[in-house]
Design an enzyme around this catalytic site. Structure first.
Site, PDB file in Angstrom:
ATOM      1  N   GLU A 187       0.792  -1.228   0.000  1.00  8.43           N
ATOM      2  CA  GLU A 187       0.000   0.000   0.000  1.00  8.43           C
ATOM      3  C   GLU A 187       0.830   1.286   0.000  1.00  8.43           C
ATOM      4  OE1 GLU A 187      -3.378   0.428  -0.219  1.00  8.43           O
ATOM      5  OE2 GLU A 187      -3.544  -1.733  -0.580  1.00  8.43           O
ATOM      6  N   SER A 465     -54.529 -21.069  38.501  1.00  7.68           N
ATOM      7  CA  SER A 465     -54.210 -21.808  39.733  1.00  7.68           C
ATOM      8  C   SER A 465     -52.744 -21.728  40.137  1.00  7.68           C
ATOM      9  CB  SER A 465     -54.589 -23.273  39.560  1.00  7.68           C
ATOM     10  OG  SER A 465     -55.957 -23.359  39.255  1.00  7.68           O
TER      11      SER A 465
END
Lengths: 772, 178
Positions: A187, A465
Site C-alpha cells: 500500500e 391456579s
C-alpha cells in the site's frame, strides 16, 4: 532588482498601491487566521480521536462459560455444538487457540485466552474423554488430570446501532511483523520515510496509471487512507483532498509511525456481514479464518492484505478467483521485497484460500434472552456507553439448556398445534437454576429465533391456579397442616358489587378434602373457602414475599389467579418456592467487564430467607403430590419423584400454565394466543406437556428435598383424615411442622422408601469417603 | 518592491499599529505552526521505532500453555473463622472449594466468592459451600447476607449437627454486628 522606471503618477500611486496591497495582506492574514483556526481545530480533533478511545466498539454479550469437569453430563455432540457456537475451528492437528478435533469419544481442544472477572484464564490445551453422554476425564497434553476447565464463552449478541462497524482492537505488540511489512510493501512503500504525503508515491502511481492507460494505482499514503477513513466523508472533492493532505501531515507530526500503522490496521474496512461492517485485521482474521491474527499463515496474511484494495471484489468466499489472484500478487511482492523467502512463498501459493466455513453467527441466535439482558443493562448503563465502550457482558444463558428446551418445544408444539389452537398457538418459557436464580434459558415466541413480541417478558396473563401455592403457604404459616380438612362446597362472595360464584374445573363438589389433596387436585371451591378464612390481605402479603413486586387488590377472584402476570414475574415467585423459601433475584447478567478487562459490575449470588425451611418442605411435599395424584399425574414420568409444581388454567382455557422445579432447575411455561382466544388447552394438557418434555431433557436425578430439623411425619387415613398408626391402604404419610402433627398420633417408626433411600445414600457416601 | 513593502509597513505602523501588530504576530505563529518539521509535543504513550527487518519466513509452531489447574490448596485453619471438619471431595466442586479456601486465607474475598459460586453451580445444594459463602460475606462485613446464607446452609445441612451449629454461631456473630 533593476533600477525602477521613473514614476509617472507618483502621488496617486503611492496611495492606491499600498492601500490595495494592505487590503490584500489583510485578506491573506484573515485567511491565515482561518487556516490557523481550522488547523488547530483539526489538530485537536485528531488528538481527541487518537489520545482517547479511538473507536466506538459495541458491547459484546456472552453466554455463560462452559465449565468442563469429569462427571458433567454432556455428550461429545453437544460439546461440539457449543464449540461451533464459540466459532472454534475443527482441524487436525490443532494449529492454535480456538481449534479442536474429535476422535470418537475423545475431543481435543485448545481454549482461547479470556479475561473473566476473576482474572485472565490462559489458553489451555486439553483432551476430553467421554463415556456415553458424560465427561469421563480431562487431561493436559502431558497426561495430567485436570479437575475443571472453564472454556472461553461464546458471543451471543452485541449492542450497536442497526448498521454498524465492528472490530477487535489490537495493541501494537499483537500485530505480526509480516503483516506490517507486507501492508507497507503493497500500500505505501515509502511509509517510513514520508511525512504523511508521498510525492514519490504519487509520481510512481501516475507513471503506472499512464502506462496502463487507466487508474490502477492510487498515490495515497497509508496515513492519508487512515485520515480518509477516520475523519472524512467519502466525497471526492478538491477541498476534501486538501483537507486530507493537511490532516495527514498533522497526524505525522504528532504521532509515531507505529501508532499510525496500528491505527490503520485496526481501522481499515475488510468486508460486510449483513448490517455489520468488518473493520480491522483483528476481526477480519476471526471472521474469515476463525483465528487470532497472530495465528495466521503467510498465505492468510497475504489474503487480508490483498483485500484492502477492495474487500467486496476480493472477498475470499464470494469471489474466490479474484481473491486468489490478488493473493498471488501480494505474495509475489512479499517475495520480491524479501519479506518472505522462496520456501514460504511456494508453500503459501499451494495453500487453499480458507479452511473454515463462515462462523455460524451466534449473534441474534437467542433474541429473547438477549433482549432481557439489554433491558437490564439499560437500567444501569448509558445507551451510548453500551454502543461504544467495548464492554463485555457475561450472562447466565446456558446454550445447552436453551437448545434442549428449543428442541422439545419444537417437537411438542407441533403435536399440540394439531390438537388445539392451530398455528396461532403461542408460547413462552423460562428456565432458571433452582438455587441460584440464574436464567439459563428463555424463549418469548413459539419460534425461538423470532425477535418480535417477547411474551416471556411482556405477555401479561391471568395466572389461574398458579397462585394457589401462595394461598396454601399462607394457610400453613397460620398453623394449617396438609391434613387439615377443607370444605370443597359452593361459595358465593360479593365482589365489586356482583355476586361471584366460582366453580371447580370439573364442575363438581368434593365435600371434605385434606388440604394437600385440594392443592394437588387444584380444587377451586376449597381454595376460595380457605382463602376467605385466612384473609385476602395475608395471601397478598405472601405473594409479595414470594417475590411479586406489583400491588394487588384484595378481590376474592385473586384466590383463583385473576391477576395478570408475565412468565418472568411468575418465575420470580416460583424461584422462591423452588429454592426452599429463599428469595433470589432472577439474574441474566453475571458481570460487566470493561474494554481493558477491568471488572465494572458483578451481580453476585444473593439470598434472602422469606419462609422457614419447614414450611417450604411441607409445601414442596404437596407440590410433589400434584404429580403423584394431582393435576399433573398424567405426565409420563409422574410416579418417579422427579418434579414438583403446579398447573394453571385461566377462564375458558385461554391460558395454559405450568410452573415448578426439578432437582436442578426451575421452569415456567405459558401457552396461549396473542388474540386471547381460548386454546382448548388446560394447564395439564398444554403447558405441562412442554414443561415435562423439557425437564426430562435437562434434569436427570430425582428431586432431592433436604428435610430440615423441625419436621415430623404422621400417617393419616385419606378418607376420614384421622391419624392412623400403621400403613394400610387408603392411608398416607405426610410431613408436618413439628408441633402441628395430629395430636393423637403415635409417632410411627419411619418405615418409608424415603428413609430407606436416605440410609442407602449415607451408606453409599461413607463407602465413597472410605475409597477416597 | 521592497520599498513599497517598507512603505506599507511604515504606513501600517503609523496608522494601524494597534491592529496590525497582533495580526503579524499571529502570522508568524501560523507560519511557525505550519512548519512541518517543527516538533510538537508527543502523546504520552510509548512510541516504538519501527523496525524494518525482514520477518522470519517460518512461523514458530505454537506451543500450548499448560492448563491453569485449580490446585487444591493446603488448608491452614483460618484463625478467625471456625474450621469445619469438611474435607472437600475430589472433583471439580471440591477443587473450586479448596481454591476458595485458599483465597479466604489470603484475604482475597472477592476471588473466594467467585470460586464458591462456581463450586455451587456444580453442587448447588452442598451445605458446606453455602457456609463458606457465609464466611466470606462475614469477612466482607455484609452481615445481613451472612445471616441469610447461614440459614441457607442450615436448610441444606440435613442432620449434620456440627455444620448446623457452625451456622448458628456465625449467624449469631453476624446478628451482633447488625
Amino acid at each position: 532588482m533593476k533600477k525602477r522606471t521613473p514614476r509617472r503618477t507618483p502621488k496617486k500611486r503611492s496611495i492606491i498601491v499600498p492601500l490595495l496591497l494592505t487590503a490584500c495582506l489583510f485578506l491573506l492574514l484573515l485567511g491565515g487566521l482561518f487556516a490557523l483556526n481550522s488547523i488547530n481545530k483539526l489538530s485537536d480533533e485528531i488528538a481527541d480521536k487518537f489520545a482517547g478511545k479511538r473507536w466506538a466498539v459495541p458491547a459484546t454479550i456472552y453466554a455463560r462459560p462452559l465449565e468442563l469437569y469429569p462427571g458433567l453430563e454432556l455428550s461429545p455432540n453437544m460439546l461440539e455444538k457449543e464449540l461451533e457456537l464459540a466459532a472454534y475451528r475443527k482441524e487436525s492437528p490443532i494449529h492454535s487457540a480456538g481449534g479442536y478435533n474429535r476422535k470418537g469419544s475423545i475431543i481435543n481442544l485448545v481454549t482461547r485466552d479470556f479475561t473473566f472477572p476473576s482474572g485472565l484464564e490462559k489458553s489451555t490445551a486439553i483432551r476430553v474423554t467421554f463415556k456415553g453422554k458424560t465427561v469421563a476425564d480431562i487431561r493436559t497434553t502431558t497426561g495430567a488430570n485436570v479437575p475443571t476447565v472453564r472454556l472461553d464463552p461464546a458471543p451471543i449478541g452485541s449492542i450497536h446501532p442497526l448498521v454498524h462497524e465492528d472490530r477487535v482492537i489490537l495493541k501494537s505488540e499483537e500485530i505480526p511483523q509480516l503483516l506490517r511489512d507486507s501492508l507497507i510493501s503493497v500500500e505505501d512503500q515509502d511509509f517510513y520515510s514520508h511525512h504523511g504525503l508521498s510525492p514519490l508515491g504519487i509520481a510512481r502511481a501516475m507513471l503506472a496509471n499512464i502506462k496502463a492507460g487507466r487508474m490502477i494505482q492510487g498515490g495515497s499514503t497509508l496515513t492519508q487512507q487512515l485520515v480518509k477513513n477516520f475523519f472524512l466523508t467519502s466525497e471526492r472533492t478538491l477541498t476534501r483532498k486538501l483537507q486530507e493532505a493537511v490532516m495527514a501531515v498533522i497526524l505525522e507530526t504528532r504521532y509515531s509511525k507505529d501508532e499510525i500503522l496500528t491505527a490503520y490496521i485496526n481501522e481499515v474496512f475488510l468486508g460486510q456481514d449483513g448490517a455489520r461492517a468488518i473493520h480491522g485485521f483483528g476481526l477480519a482474521s476471526q471472521f474469515y479464518f476463525r483465528r487470532e491474527l497472530q495465528d495466521l499463515s503467510v498465505a492468510q496474511i497475504a489474503t487480508l492484505v490483498g483485500m484492502v484494495k477492495g474487500p467486496s471484489y476480493y472477498d475470499p468466499r464470494r469471489h474466490h478467483d479474484n481473491c486468489l489472484a490478488r493473493r498471488e500478487v501480494v505474495l509475489k511482492l512479499m517475495l520480491s521485497e524479501k519479506r518472505i523467502n522462496e520456501e514460504a512463498y511456494t508453500k503459501a501459493l499451494a495453500e487453499p484460500l480458507t479452511d473454515v466455513t463462515p462462523p455460524k453467527n451466534g449473534l441474534n441466535r437467542f433474541p429473547a434472552f438477549v433482549e432481557l439482558v439489554k433491558r437490564q443493562l439499560k437500567t444501569e448503563y448509558r445507551e451510548e456507553d453500551l454502543k461504544t465502550e467495548g464492554l463485555k457482558i457475561l450472562t447466565t444463558l446456558d446454550p445447552q439448556v436453551q437448545w434442549k428446551m428449543e428442541d422439545q418445544i419444537k417437537n411438542t408444539m407441533a403435536s399440540l398445534k394439531k390438537r388445539a389452537g392451530g398455528d396461532s398457538l403461542q408460547l413462552a418459557m423460562i428456565i432458571t437454576g433452582r438455587e441460584d436464580g440464574e436464567i439459563q434459558a428463555l424463549v418469548g415466541d413459539v419460534n425461538p429465533t423470532e425477535a418480535g413480541f417477547n411474551r416471556a417478558l411482556d405477555a401479561l396473563r391471568p395466572i389461574g391456579s398458579l397462585v394457589k401455592p401462595a394461598v396454601y403457604l399462607t394457610a400453613l404459616s397460620q398453623g394449617y397442616t396438609l391434613a387439615t380438612p377443607l370444605t370443597d362446597t359452593p361459595v358465593s362472595v360479593k365482589s365489586g358489587g356482583k355476586q361471584w360464584q366460582p366453580e371447580n374445573y370439573d364442575r363438581k363438589q368434593h365435600g371434605t378434602v385434606a388440604l394437600y389433596r385440594a392443592l394437588a387436585k387444584s380444587y377451586n371451591l376449597a381454595t376460595v373457602n380457605l382463602g376467605l378464612e385466612i384473609g385476602l390481605e395475608n395471601v397478598i402479603s405472601t405473594i409479595a414475599n414470594l417475590g411479586y413486586t406489583e400491588p394487588l387488590e384484595p378481590y376474592p377472584s385473586l384466590l383463583l389467579g385473576a391477576p395478570n402476570m408475565t412468565p418472568l414475574q411468575v418465575s420470580e415467585i416460583y424461584q422462591t418456592i423452588a429454592s426452599g423459601g429463599f428469595h433470589v433475584p432472577l439474574r441474566s447478567i453475571q458481570s460487566v467487564i470493561g474494554q481493558n478487562g477491568q471488572l465494572l459490575t458483578r451481580y453476585g449470588l444473593e439470598v434472602e430467607q422469606r419462609f422457614s425451611p419447614e414450611l417450604m418442605f411441607v409445601l414442596h411435599h404437596a407440590l410433589e403430590r400434584v404429580f403423584t395424584e394431582g393435576t399433573a399425574s398424567g405426565h409420563h414420568l409422574a410416579g418417579k419423584n422427579l418434579y414438583a409444581g403446579k398447573t394453571g388454567t385461566s377462564n375458558d382455557l385461554r391460558d395454559s400454565w405450568f410452573a415448578g422445579f426439578s432437582d436442578t432447575h426451575m421452569a415456567v411455561t405459558w401457552i396461549g394466543r396473542d388474540d386471547n382466544k381460548p386454546t382448548g388447552l388446560s394447564g395439564s394438557s398444554g403447558a405441562l406437556v412442554v414443561w415435562g418434555k423439557v425437564m426430562d431433557a435437562i434434569s436427570s436425578q430425582p428431586l432431592e428435598m433436604v428435610e430440615p430439623e423441625g419436621i415430623s411425619w404422621a400417617r393419616i387415613d385419606t378418607e376420614t383424615l384421622e391419624s392412623v398408626s400403621f400403613p394400610a391402604t387408603n392411608t398416607t404419610l405426610l410431613p408436618f411442622v413439628t408441633g402441628t402433627e395430629p395430636q393423637s398420633a403415635w409417632s410411627p417408626p419411619k418405615v418409608d422408601m424415603d428413609i430407606i433411600e436416605e440410609k442407602a445414600r449415607s451408606l453409599w457416601d461413607s463407602i465413597n469417603d472410605m475409597l477416597q | 518592491m521592497s520599498r513599497q513593502i517598507n512603505n506599507i509597513i511604515k504606513f501600517s505602523c503609523n496608522k494601524r499599529v494597534h491592529t496590525t501588530l497582533p495580526i503579524l504576530a499571529l502570522l508568524a505563529l501560523l507560519l511557525n505552526g505550519c512548519a512541518i518539521k517543527q516538533p510538537v509535543q508527543q502523546p504520552a504513550y510509548p512510541t516504538k521505532k519501527p523496525s524494518t527487518h525482514t520477518t522470519p519466513s517460518k512461523r514458530p509452531t505454537p506451543s500450548y500453555p499448560a492448563p491453569q489447574v485449580v490446585q487444591p490448596q493446603p488448608e491452614p485453619s483460618p484463625q478467625t473463622t471456625p474450621a469445619t471438619t469438611y474435607t472437600p471431595k475430589t472433583g471439580a466442586g471440591g477443587a473450586l472449594y479448596s481454591s476458595a479456601q485458599g483465597a479466604i486465607n489470603r484475604g482475597d474475598y472477592q476471588q473466594a466468592e467467585m470460586s464458591l459460586e462456581r463450586a455451587l453451580k456444580i453442587e448447588p445444594r452442598n451445605a458446606h459451600y453455602w457456609y463458606s459463602m457465609a464466611q466470606v460475606k462475614y469477612k466482607q462485613k455484609q452481615y445481613s447476607q451472612t445471616v441469610h446464607l447461614c440459614s441457607k446452609s442450615k436448610s441444606l445441612a440435613g442432620k449434620n449437627s456440627q455444620l448446623i451449629s457452625l451456622n448458628d454461631d456465625l449467624s449469631a456473630k453476624a446478628r451482633q454486628q447488625l
